[in-house]
Design an enzyme around this catalytic site. Sequence first.
Site, PDB file in Angstrom:
ATOM      1  N   PHE A  21      35.732  -8.628 -70.439  1.00  0.00           N
ATOM      2  CA  PHE A  21      35.929  -9.789 -69.582  1.00  0.00           C
ATOM      3  C   PHE A  21      34.586 -10.188 -68.990  1.00  0.00           C
ATOM      4  CE2 PHE A  21      36.390 -11.421 -65.234  1.00  0.00           C
ATOM      5  CZ  PHE A  21      37.116 -12.576 -65.483  1.00  0.00           C
ATOM      6  N   GLU A  44      34.514   2.949 -68.947  1.00  0.00           N
ATOM      7  CA  GLU A  44      34.825   1.608 -68.467  1.00  0.00           C
ATOM      8  C   GLU A  44      33.836   1.301 -67.345  1.00  0.00           C
ATOM      9  OE1 GLU A  44      38.895   1.639 -67.213  1.00  0.00           O
ATOM     10  OE2 GLU A  44      39.627   2.087 -69.226  1.00  0.00           O
ATOM     11  N   ALA A  82      26.449 -10.201 -45.637  1.00  0.00           N
ATOM     12  CA  ALA A  82      26.018  -9.693 -46.942  1.00  0.00           C
ATOM     13  C   ALA A  82      26.457 -10.648 -48.040  1.00  0.00           C
ATOM     14  CB  ALA A  82      26.618  -8.306 -47.190  1.00  0.00           C
ATOM     15  N   GLU A  98      21.969 -14.734 -46.653  1.00  0.00           N
ATOM     16  CA  GLU A  98      23.326 -14.404 -46.220  1.00  0.00           C
ATOM     17  C   GLU A  98      23.432 -14.301 -44.695  1.00  0.00           C
ATOM     18  OE1 GLU A  98      26.087 -14.405 -47.959  1.00  0.00           O
ATOM     19  OE2 GLU A  98      25.078 -14.802 -49.858  1.00  0.00           O
ATOM     20  N   GLU A 102      26.225 -16.741 -43.259  1.00  0.00           N
ATOM     21  CA  GLU A 102      27.444 -16.127 -42.718  1.00  0.00           C
ATOM     22  C   GLU A 102      27.434 -15.946 -41.209  1.00  0.00           C
ATOM     23  OE1 GLU A 102      29.019 -13.670 -46.601  1.00  0.00           O
ATOM     24  OE2 GLU A 102      28.209 -12.512 -44.944  1.00  0.00           O
ATOM     25  N   PRO A 120      29.954   4.203 -57.875  1.00  0.00           N
ATOM     26  CA  PRO A 120      29.223   4.442 -59.116  1.00  0.00           C
ATOM     27  C   PRO A 120      30.021   5.046 -60.269  1.00  0.00           C
ATOM     28  CG  PRO A 120      28.614   6.062 -57.469  1.00  0.00           C
ATOM     29  CD  PRO A 120      29.490   5.053 -56.783  1.00  0.00           C
ATOM     30  N   GLY A 121      31.274   5.373 -60.048  1.00  0.00           N
ATOM     31  CA  GLY A 121      32.090   5.875 -61.154  1.00  0.00           C
ATOM     32  C   GLY A 121      32.428   4.798 -62.164  1.00  0.00           C
ATOM     33  N   GLU A 125      27.288  -2.038 -59.203  1.00  0.00           N
ATOM     34  CA  GLU A 125      26.685  -2.762 -58.080  1.00  0.00           C
ATOM     35  C   GLU A 125      25.807  -1.842 -57.226  1.00  0.00           C
ATOM     36  OE1 GLU A 125      28.150  -5.677 -54.498  1.00  0.00           O
ATOM     37  OE2 GLU A 125      29.287  -3.852 -54.842  1.00  0.00           O
ATOM     38  N   GLU A 146      35.402 -18.409 -47.845  1.00  0.00           N
ATOM     39  CA  GLU A 146      35.098 -17.440 -46.789  1.00  0.00           C
ATOM     40  C   GLU A 146      35.844 -17.785 -45.503  1.00  0.00           C
ATOM     41  OE1 GLU A 146      30.609 -15.926 -47.775  1.00  0.00           O
ATOM     42  OE2 GLU A 146      30.776 -17.862 -46.758  1.00  0.00           O
TER      43      GLU A 146
END
Length: 194
Positions: A21, A44, A82, A98, A102, A120-121, A125, A146
């Site tokens: 995707f 994955e 953020a 940001e 924001e 991290p599994g 990011e 937002e």
Amino acid sequence: MAPIDSPVTDLAAEDERRTLFQGKIVDVGLERVRLPTGRDVELEVIRHPGGAAAVAIDDRGRVCLLRQYRHVAGGWLWELPAGKIDLGEPPAVTAERELAEEAGLMAVSWDSLGRMHSSPGVFAEVIHLFLARGLSEVDLGHEADEVIEVHWLPLVDALARCTDGTITDAKTLIGLYRADALLRARVPEAAGPG
């Protein structure tokens, strides 16, 4: 702590990726990789361009926190200002942008608080954290999706909300604790020799 400018490791030449995707922000795929043990596995992985967050602290020791509606989290969260790093944008510029969009703030003083891996599994990011001081107000620039309320809390109260479980957002927890540690480490510097 790893240097802020350390690149996130890309796929090794022998690794393969099949995209399942491709969205506007994330790319979900299966990656065939060779682990340091020599074993080949299929993982994955969700690729993300990364983000940056600002711990904005005013001259009264208050931190700017956002109360933001997050559908994925099932309601309202307390967060730092953020957002996502735009293509080719340095993380510090993202944090500045940001903070203005924001929270309606700009800062004259910026310190790196390092980076963090959000999950991290499966999620690639990396979020870069910054301490922002010397604050002044600018126009807000909330995006259509937002729903944000801007709040100011004494840093000690924000840290108490981290401890009691009120604040559950990982970047916010880590950013607040790192900012507090940096500010505490600088107190002796400010006082000068004995």
